[in-house]
Design a protein around this motif. Structure first.
Motif, PDB file in Angstrom:
ATOM      1  N   ALA A 184      38.786  35.658  32.540  1.00 43.50           N
ATOM      2  CA  ALA A 184      39.497  34.702  33.397  1.00 43.50           C
ATOM      3  C   ALA A 184      40.976  35.063  33.488  1.00 43.50           C
ATOM      4  O   ALA A 184      41.578  35.002  34.568  1.00 43.50           O
ATOM      5  N   ARG A 185      41.555  35.478  32.364  1.00 41.15           N
ATOM      6  CA  ARG A 185      42.973  35.888  32.374  1.00 41.15           C
ATOM      7  C   ARG A 185      43.169  37.137  33.226  1.00 41.15           C
ATOM      8  O   ARG A 185      44.167  37.262  33.948  1.00 41.15           O
ATOM      9  N   MET A 186      42.219  38.071  33.160  1.00 45.46           N
ATOM     10  CA  MET A 186      42.313  39.280  33.986  1.00 45.46           C
ATOM     11  C   MET A 186      42.239  38.930  35.465  1.00 45.46           C
ATOM     12  O   MET A 186      42.966  39.494  36.289  1.00 45.46           O
ATOM     13  N   LEU A 187      41.340  38.014  35.806  1.00 44.16           N
ATOM     14  CA  LEU A 187      41.195  37.569  37.200  1.00 44.16           C
ATOM     15  C   LEU A 187      42.489  36.948  37.708  1.00 44.16           C
ATOM     16  O   LEU A 187      42.983  37.293  38.788  1.00 44.16           O
ATOM     17  N   LEU A 188      43.056  36.037  36.912  1.00 45.73           N
ATOM     18  CA  LEU A 188      44.283  35.354  37.315  1.00 45.73           C
ATOM     19  C   LEU A 188      45.468  36.316  37.376  1.00 45.73           C
ATOM     20  O   LEU A 188      46.309  36.222  38.266  1.00 45.73           O
ATOM     21  N   ALA A 189      45.517  37.266  36.436  1.00 45.07           N
ATOM     22  CA  ALA A 189      46.610  38.242  36.437  1.00 45.07           C
ATOM     23  C   ALA A 189      46.537  39.118  37.684  1.00 45.07           C
ATOM     24  O   ALA A 189      47.568  39.441  38.291  1.00 45.07           O
ATOM     25  N   ALA A 190      45.323  39.510  38.082  1.00 42.40           N
ATOM     26  CA  ALA A 190      45.160  40.343  39.279  1.00 42.40           C
ATOM     27  C   ALA A 190      45.594  39.590  40.530  1.00 42.40           C
ATOM     28  O   ALA A 190      46.049  40.197  41.502  1.00 42.40           O
ATOM     29  N   ALA A 191      45.452  38.264  40.490  1.00 41.97           N
ATOM     30  CA  ALA A 191      45.873  37.440  41.633  1.00 41.97           C
ATOM     31  C   ALA A 191      47.356  37.102  41.568  1.00 41.97           C
ATOM     32  O   ALA A 191      47.896  36.488  42.487  1.00 41.97           O
ATOM     33  N   ASP A 192      48.014  37.512  40.453  1.00 43.72           N
ATOM     34  CA  ASP A 192      49.419  37.181  40.218  1.00 43.72           C
ATOM     35  C   ASP A 192      49.607  35.671  40.162  1.00 43.72           C
ATOM     36  O   ASP A 192      50.596  35.128  40.658  1.00 43.72           O
ATOM     37  N   ALA A 193      48.608  34.997  39.551  1.00 43.81           N
ATOM     38  CA  ALA A 193      48.662  33.542  39.423  1.00 43.81           C
ATOM     39  C   ALA A 193      49.453  33.165  38.183  1.00 43.81           C
ATOM     40  O   ALA A 193      49.537  33.929  37.226  1.00 43.81           O
ATOM     41  N   ASP A 194      50.020  31.970  38.181  1.00 41.72           N
ATOM     42  CA  ASP A 194      50.798  31.482  37.050  1.00 41.72           C
ATOM     43  C   ASP A 194      49.864  31.194  35.874  1.00 41.72           C
ATOM     44  O   ASP A 194      48.939  30.395  35.986  1.00 41.72           O
ATOM     45  N   MET A 195      50.097  31.889  34.749  1.00 44.32           N
ATOM     46  CA  MET A 195      49.259  31.674  33.568  1.00 44.32           C
ATOM     47  C   MET A 195      50.066  31.072  32.426  1.00 44.32           C
ATOM     48  O   MET A 195      49.740  31.243  31.260  1.00 44.32           O
ATOM     49  N   SER A 196      51.121  30.339  32.777  1.00 43.37           N
ATOM     50  CA  SER A 196      51.997  29.770  31.753  1.00 43.37           C
ATOM     51  C   SER A 196      51.350  28.602  31.032  1.00 43.37           C
ATOM     52  O   SER A 196      51.794  28.199  29.964  1.00 43.37           O
ATOM     53  N   ASP A 197      50.295  28.047  31.615  1.00 45.25           N
ATOM     54  CA  ASP A 197      49.597  26.937  30.979  1.00 45.25           C
ATOM     55  C   ASP A 197      48.803  27.470  29.780  1.00 45.25           C
ATOM     56  O   ASP A 197      47.780  28.119  29.945  1.00 45.25           O
ATOM     57  N   GLY A 198      49.267  27.189  28.593  1.00 44.81           N
ATOM     58  CA  GLY A 198      48.617  27.690  27.389  1.00 44.81           C
ATOM     59  C   GLY A 198      47.378  26.925  26.996  1.00 44.81           C
ATOM     60  O   GLY A 198      46.686  27.277  26.046  1.00 44.81           O
ATOM     61  N   GLY A 199      47.071  25.834  27.698  1.00 47.84           N
ATOM     62  CA  GLY A 199      45.928  25.006  27.322  1.00 47.84           C
ATOM     63  C   GLY A 199      44.603  25.531  27.813  1.00 47.84           C
ATOM     64  O   GLY A 199      43.564  24.910  27.586  1.00 47.84           O
ATOM     65  N   GLY A 200      44.602  26.672  28.479  1.00 42.38           N
ATOM     66  CA  GLY A 200      43.343  27.247  28.948  1.00 42.38           C
ATOM     67  C   GLY A 200      42.828  26.609  30.233  1.00 42.38           C
ATOM     68  O   GLY A 200      41.682  26.823  30.611  1.00 42.38           O
ATOM     69  N   HIS A 201      43.673  25.819  30.911  1.00 42.52           N
ATOM     70  CA  HIS A 201      43.237  25.192  32.172  1.00 42.52           C
ATOM     71  C   HIS A 201      43.279  26.213  33.297  1.00 42.52           C
ATOM     72  O   HIS A 201      44.272  26.912  33.485  1.00 42.52           O
ATOM     73  N   HIS A 202      42.176  26.330  34.010  1.00 40.22           N
ATOM     74  CA  HIS A 202      42.095  27.248  35.140  1.00 40.22           C
ATOM     75  C   HIS A 202      41.636  26.474  36.374  1.00 40.22           C
ATOM     76  O   HIS A 202      40.989  25.431  36.259  1.00 40.22           O
TER      77      HIS A 202
END
Length: 206
Positions: free
Chosen positions: A94-112
């Protein structure tokens, strides 16, 4: 390609290029001399041919050097310690998917965004497919929204069993659905992709 890689190894060890006039055996001897006594970690990535290891591995193990080889070919080489690397976990995928989209992953709670878990499953947790899916999500304007489930139908259609090419092929087909521009521009992009597909790997294209 082997000659270029040998030259790169020599450059990193000595700062000098190998002479183009050297024979294959002379290049091997020069590389052995360049690495002699040096303690290095030599990484040979994506090895496909057993012979290539002998052409590129000149690490001086007596000096404490180590060689790390990655390959998709099981039992390609004898000896050494083999480690099988499996698929990334669902959360890493999920993190790889979001990183490829250049999405904000600052939410440390694992909310996607909703739908991300199913997209990851459809990609088979394969890094190449996840990268393509992430860029597709960005092109569809899903970054910044809380619902990515709109692209699930597209993925399911392109990944259905009647298609060939596996998850990566299906992701490429799905990504073509996200093309922007006029019909002429989109047709040109599809034609260009097909032309690239005709070119063998490691071939120089002017």
């Amino acid at each position: 390609v082997i000659s270029k890689l040998q030259n790169l190894c020599h450059m990193q060890c000595t700062g000098k290029e190998l002479s183009s006039e050297l024979s294959s055996e002379e290049k091997k001897e020069a590389l052995q001399q360049a690495m002699s006594g040096k303690r290095v970690l030599l990484c040979l990535d994506d090895l496909w041919e057993e012979d290539h290891e002998a052409e590129l591995n000149f690490a001086d193990v007596s000096a404490g050097s180590k060689v790390l080889i990655s390959t998709r070919m099981k039992a390609l080489l004898d000896g050494g310690h083999q480690v099988e690397v499996g698929l990334p976990s669902a959360s890493d995928s999920a993190r790889m998917l979001l990183a490829a989209a250049d999405a904000d992953m600052s939410d440390g709670g694992g909310h996607h965004p909703s739908g991300v878990g199913e997209i990851v499953d459809l990609c088979g947790r394969l890094p190449l497919a996840l990268g393509i899916a992430g860029r597709l999500a960005a092109s569809l304007g899903l970054v910044g929204t809380e619902d990515w489930s709109g692209m699930i139908g597209v993925l399911k259609e392109e990944l259905r069993e009647s298609h060939s090419g596996g998850a990566e092929g299906g992701m490429i087909r799905a990504s073509l659905r996200g093309l922007k521009g006029s019909e002429t521009e989109q047709t040109s992009v599809r034609s260009l992709l097909l032309l690239f597909g005709l070119v063998p790997e490691d071939t120089h294209c002017p």
